[in-house]
Design a protein around this motif. Structure first.
Motif, mmCIF file in Angstrom:
data_model
loop_
_atom_site.group_PDB
_atom_site.id
_atom_site.type_symbol
_atom_site.label_atom_id
_atom_site.label_comp_id
_atom_site.label_asym_id
_atom_site.label_seq_id
_atom_site.Cartn_x
_atom_site.Cartn_y
_atom_site.Cartn_z
ATOM 1 N N GLU A 1 -3.275 -17.389 19.145
ATOM 2 C CA GLU A 1 -3.354 -17.187 20.602
ATOM 3 C C GLU A 1 -4.772 -17.413 21.115
ATOM 4 O OE1 GLU A 1 -0.078 -14.710 18.855
ATOM 5 O OE2 GLU A 1 -2.217 -14.827 18.439
ATOM 6 N N SER A 2 -5.758 -17.079 20.312
ATOM 7 C CA SER A 2 -7.150 -17.306 20.702
ATOM 8 C C SER A 2 -7.457 -18.799 20.740
ATOM 9 C CB SER A 2 -8.101 -16.590 19.745
ATOM 10 O OG SER A 2 -7.907 -15.197 19.834
ATOM 11 N N ALA B 1 -15.903 -24.009 26.343
ATOM 12 C CA ALA B 1 -15.269 -22.689 26.404
ATOM 13 C C ALA B 1 -15.735 -21.869 25.204
ATOM 14 C CB ALA B 1 -13.754 -22.821 26.394
ATOM 15 N N VAL B 2 -16.294 -20.695 25.499
ATOM 16 C CA VAL B 2 -16.825 -19.818 24.457
ATOM 17 C C VAL B 2 -16.036 -18.509 24.464
ATOM 18 C CG1 VAL B 2 -18.865 -18.585 23.612
ATOM 19 C CG2 VAL B 2 -19.136 -20.803 24.737
ATOM 20 N N PRO B 3 -15.339 -18.205 23.369
ATOM 21 C CA PRO B 3 -14.610 -16.936 23.315
ATOM 22 C C PRO B 3 -15.567 -15.776 23.069
ATOM 23 C CG PRO B 3 -14.374 -18.066 21.233
ATOM 24 C CD PRO B 3 -15.157 -18.984 22.140
ATOM 25 N N MET B 4 -15.248 -14.635 23.653
ATOM 26 C CA MET B 4 -16.089 -13.439 23.524
ATOM 27 C C MET B 4 -15.208 -12.268 23.101
ATOM 28 S SD MET B 4 -19.115 -14.508 24.793
ATOM 29 C CE MET B 4 -19.996 -13.047 25.287
ATOM 30 N N GLY C 1 -18.311 -8.545 24.265
ATOM 31 C CA GLY C 1 -19.652 -9.021 24.577
ATOM 32 C C GLY C 1 -20.300 -9.884 23.517
ATOM 33 N N GLN C 2 -19.635 -10.100 22.405
ATOM 34 C CA GLN C 2 -20.182 -10.905 21.313
ATOM 35 C C GLN C 2 -19.529 -12.284 21.308
ATOM 36 O OE1 GLN C 2 -19.712 -8.982 17.500
ATOM 37 N NE2 GLN C 2 -20.641 -10.663 16.385
ATOM 38 N N ARG C 3 -20.346 -13.326 21.231
ATOM 39 C CA ARG C 3 -19.811 -14.687 21.171
ATOM 40 C C ARG C 3 -19.071 -14.905 19.857
ATOM 41 N NH1 ARG C 3 -24.035 -19.052 23.701
ATOM 42 N NH2 ARG C 3 -24.440 -17.913 25.628
ATOM 43 N N ALA D 1 -13.194 -13.629 27.689
ATOM 44 C CA ALA D 1 -13.070 -12.319 27.036
ATOM 45 C C ALA D 1 -11.699 -12.258 26.370
ATOM 46 C CB ALA D 1 -13.222 -11.204 28.059
ATOM 47 N N LEU D 2 -11.691 -12.179 25.043
ATOM 48 C CA LEU D 2 -10.443 -12.139 24.282
ATOM 49 C C LEU D 2 -10.354 -10.835 23.492
ATOM 50 C CD1 LEU D 2 -10.373 -15.785 22.851
ATOM 51 C CD2 LEU D 2 -9.310 -14.925 24.942
#
Length: 189
Positions: A100-101, A115-118, A121-123, A163-164
């Motif tokens: 899903e991510s 697109a950067v998943p977080m 608050g952490q990359r 934000a995931l």
């Protein structure tokens, strides 16, 4: 929440499995970290399972002495899939990442260059890059990864930070202790 992705514009997941895993060995690991067992299966198999479950096309970049760093490996993966509409860069040492991510990052590329998943608050990973980033990714070298490409697109405000709710995007296996932590997180799922 994932955005729908037209099937003709699916980005390719570049699975990076070319690292030497030196920190894992130094921490007491008896095998390469990608071959270390997590719930009875190799770490990399967990990653590939999530990629296959996503339905996204993928390309595996494995060890090659002509590619000494992560930047070189990313460039090799992009070169091998140069006609793709985008790429999700996924290190093969993130065994808890969820399909899903992958979909969320892929969906964000329909509207953003990067697109950067977080997670809290952490990359995390995979970081997604649209076709607009092709030349920058092809020119990567050394151990920097795609930091220079990210910096360029951040300056242009062309990055989506997603934000995931997936601890798997930040749970990489670099040491034996990381493997034990991943085992606990997997058991808690």
């Amino acid at each position: 929440m994932s955005l729908p992705i037209p099937s003709s514009s699916l980005p390719v997941v570049i699975v990076l499995a070319a690292g030497r895993g030196e920190r894992f060995a130094a921490s007491g690991g008896a095998t390469h970290k990608l071959a270390a067992l997590l719930a009875g299966r190799p770490v990399m198999e967990h990653v590939l399972e999530a990629v296959r479950a996503s339905g996204l096309p993928h390309h595996l970049v494995q060890a090659d002495t002509s590619r000494p760093g992560m930047g070189d490996s990313i460039a090799a993966g992009v070169r091998a899939t140069a006609d793709a509409p985008g790429w999700l860069i996924l290190p093969a040492d993130l065994p808890l990442v969820r399909s899903e991510s992958l979909h969320a990052v892929a969906g964000a590329l329909a509207q953003h260059a990067v697109a950067v998943p977080m997670y809290q608050g952490q990359r995390g990973h995979p970081v997604g890059f649209s076709a607009a980033c092709r030349e920058g990714l092809l020119n990567l070298k050394g151990n920097q990864g795609a930091a220079l490409v990210l910096k360029a697109y951040q300056a242009m405000n062309s990055i989506a930070f997603l934000a995931l709710d997936d601890v798997g995007i930040v749970t990489d296996i670099d040491t034996v202790e990381d493997l034990l932590r991943a085992e606990l997180l997997l058991a808690a799922r």
